[in-house]
Design a protein around this motif. Structure first.
Motif, PDB file in Angstrom:
ATOM      1  N   HIS A   5       0.866  -1.171   0.000  1.00 47.53           N
ATOM      2  CA  HIS A   5       0.000   0.000   0.000  1.00 47.53           C
ATOM      3  C   HIS A   5       0.900   1.218   0.000  1.00 47.53           C
ATOM      4  O   HIS A   5       1.649   1.464   0.953  1.00 47.53           O
ATOM      5  CB  HIS A   5      -0.906   0.006   1.232  1.00 47.53           C
ATOM      6  N   VAL A   7       1.346   5.293  -0.145  1.00 50.14           N
ATOM      7  CA  VAL A   7       0.659   6.555   0.115  1.00 50.14           C
ATOM      8  C   VAL A   7       1.596   7.705  -0.224  1.00 50.14           C
ATOM      9  O   VAL A   7       2.722   7.768   0.267  1.00 50.14           O
ATOM     10  CB  VAL A   7       0.217   6.664   1.591  1.00 50.14           C
ATOM     11  N   SER A   9       1.879  11.437   0.438  1.00 52.63           N
ATOM     12  CA  SER A   9       1.288  12.422   1.328  1.00 52.63           C
ATOM     13  C   SER A   9       1.827  13.828   1.087  1.00 52.63           C
ATOM     14  O   SER A   9       1.204  14.803   1.481  1.00 52.63           O
ATOM     15  CB  SER A   9       1.534  12.027   2.791  1.00 52.63           C
ATOM     16  N   SER A  25      -1.997  -1.049  -4.067  1.00 51.34           N
ATOM     17  CA  SER A  25      -2.831   0.103  -3.752  1.00 51.34           C
ATOM     18  C   SER A  25      -1.995   1.365  -3.724  1.00 51.34           C
ATOM     19  O   SER A  25      -0.901   1.382  -3.145  1.00 51.34           O
ATOM     20  CB  SER A  25      -3.520  -0.100  -2.399  1.00 51.34           C
ATOM     21  N   GLU A  27      -2.527   5.520  -2.853  1.00 51.61           N
ATOM     22  CA  GLU A  27      -3.375   6.611  -2.388  1.00 51.61           C
ATOM     23  C   GLU A  27      -2.617   7.916  -2.563  1.00 51.61           C
ATOM     24  O   GLU A  27      -1.514   8.083  -2.044  1.00 51.61           O
ATOM     25  CB  GLU A  27      -3.760   6.437  -0.920  1.00 51.61           C
ATOM     26  N   SER A  29      -2.588  11.448  -1.485  1.00 55.12           N
ATOM     27  CA  SER A  29      -3.114  12.431  -0.539  1.00 55.12           C
ATOM     28  C   SER A  29      -2.370  13.748  -0.644  1.00 55.12           C
ATOM     29  O   SER A  29      -2.545  14.646   0.180  1.00 55.12           O
ATOM     30  CB  SER A  29      -3.027  11.892   0.900  1.00 55.12           C
ATOM     31  N   SER A  42      -5.585  -0.724  -7.050  1.00 53.63           N
ATOM     32  CA  SER A  42      -6.443   0.263  -6.403  1.00 53.63           C
ATOM     33  C   SER A  42      -5.796   1.642  -6.507  1.00 53.63           C
ATOM     34  O   SER A  42      -4.613   1.800  -6.214  1.00 53.63           O
ATOM     35  CB  SER A  42      -6.659  -0.097  -4.937  1.00 53.63           C
ATOM     36  N   VAL A  44      -6.657   5.680  -5.398  1.00 57.41           N
ATOM     37  CA  VAL A  44      -7.521   6.604  -4.664  1.00 57.41           C
ATOM     38  C   VAL A  44      -6.865   7.975  -4.661  1.00 57.41           C
ATOM     39  O   VAL A  44      -5.692   8.110  -4.297  1.00 57.41           O
ATOM     40  CB  VAL A  44      -7.762   6.122  -3.218  1.00 57.41           C
ATOM     41  N   ASP A  46      -7.370  11.698  -3.080  1.00 57.97           N
ATOM     42  CA  ASP A  46      -8.119  12.430  -2.062  1.00 57.97           C
ATOM     43  C   ASP A  46      -8.642  13.759  -2.598  1.00 57.97           C
ATOM     44  O   ASP A  46      -8.145  14.312  -3.581  1.00 57.97           O
ATOM     45  CB  ASP A  46      -7.235  12.672  -0.835  1.00 57.97           C
TER      46      ASP A  46
END
Length: 326
Positions: A5, A7, A9, A25, A27, A29, A42, A44, A46
């Motif tokens: 996963h 991320v 940020s 995954s 993400e 952000s 996946s 995503v 934000d």
């Protein structure tokens, strides 16, 4: 890595890949840039965040790979690179996604090894500031983009529905400012409406019935193939409604009556021309060739020659004024 996963940020960060390594995954952000070909099950994004896909780069989601697959865009995706949704031999579901605002080209496709036909459902009012392409890389499997059963609006530039690609309109409003081409694939309008807003663009279909076709004020399109519609709007005015209207490939009407081919000398001659017209348009009749004294009623098509004074064999050609000879 698998089961990983990732991320992002911080803002101004770059994710770069030159190989087929799959990240389970991602993400975003923070504001980020994609370089190369980045694979993930996946993705995503934000709210309020931006992802920029560099020219020649791909942000590729392996769609429908349950339980890992998911896509949600609450920010915006920009750049000249491509956002791709790909169905593979491992795909085991038909996903629904929140597409959001995407200003990059979008490709929805399947690989040559896909085990079944698949559907990607867009369940939000999406804005695509670039092109949408739907096609299948498999020899027989189809790939479908379903705009869901809700009254959503999809805005885009060019729409290309390629080989074994399907676009289901449902009840949505599709606004296209570029070329619309479903000649190689299938557009299933259902109760959707298609709004064309571009200048000097092309609309090419494969004989689909479109419930509501709007050509907005100032738009100009070259209509190709056998597009037909129930309600045809131009410049905000409903020009035809309640029955099938062929918008392009206007065909000449056909004469259905049997011509009166003989008449006694000096007897009045009458022949009522009857026709059928595929577009159900009001016809205006004319004679391009006739014998002396013959006239035709431009509205009814009745040919009359009162007491013709010529004896012999003559030819008469009937035409619909402004269109092809019939």
């Amino acid at each position: 890595g698998w089961e990983s996963h990732l991320v992002f940020s911080g803002s101004g960060k770059t994710i770069m890949s030159t190989s087929a390594n799959i990240i389970t995954s991602i993400e975003f952000s923070g504001d980020s840039t994609v370089s190369g070909i980045v694979y993930s099950c996946s993705i995503v994004l934000d709210g309020g965040k931006t992802v920029s896909i560099g020219a020649g780069s791909y942000l590729r989601q392996y769609a429908g790979l349950s339980p890992y697959s998911a896509f949600s865009n609450l920010g915006s995706i920009n750049g000249a690179g491509t956002l791709e949704f790909s169905f593979t031999d491992s795909t085991n579901s038909n996903p629904s996604i929140t597409l959001g605002v995407v200003n990059s080209p979008i490709l929805v496709t399947s690989t040559s090894s896909a085990e079944s036909s698949r559907t990607l459902t867009i369940d939000d009012a999406s804005v695509i500031g670039n092109s949408l392409t739907i096609n299948s890389g498999h020899a027989s499997r189809t790939v479908t983009v379903d705009l869901s059963a809700s009254n959503y609006a999809l805005s885009t530039t060019d729409i290309m529905i390629g080989t074994r690609g399907i676009l289901k309109g449902r009840a949505s409003q599709i606004s296209c400012s570029g070329n619309f081409n479903s000649n190689l694939g299938t557009y299933l309008p259902e109760s959707s409406s298609l709004h064309l807003t571009g200048i000097s663009k092309t609309l090419k279909t494969s004989n689909e019935r479109i419930t509501n076709l709007f050509i907005e004020s100032g738009a100009s399109y070259t209509l190709q193939s056998n597009l037909y519609t129930v309600n045809f709007w131009k410049n905000g005015t409903l020009t035809q409604a309640g029955y099938t209207v062929y918008v392009n490939n206007n065909q000449a009407p056909s004469i259905t009556s049997n011509a009166v081919t003989s008449n006694h000398f000096i007897d009045d001659y009458y022949y009522n021309v009857t026709t059928t017209d595929r577009e159900a348009e009001t016809l205006t009749y004319g004679l391009t060739t006739s014998w002396i004294g013959a006239t035709i009623n431009s509205t009814t098509g009745k040919i009359t020659n009162n007491q013709p004074l010529e004896n012999g064999t003559f030819q008469m050609d009937v035409s619909e004024i402004g269109r092809a000879h019939v």
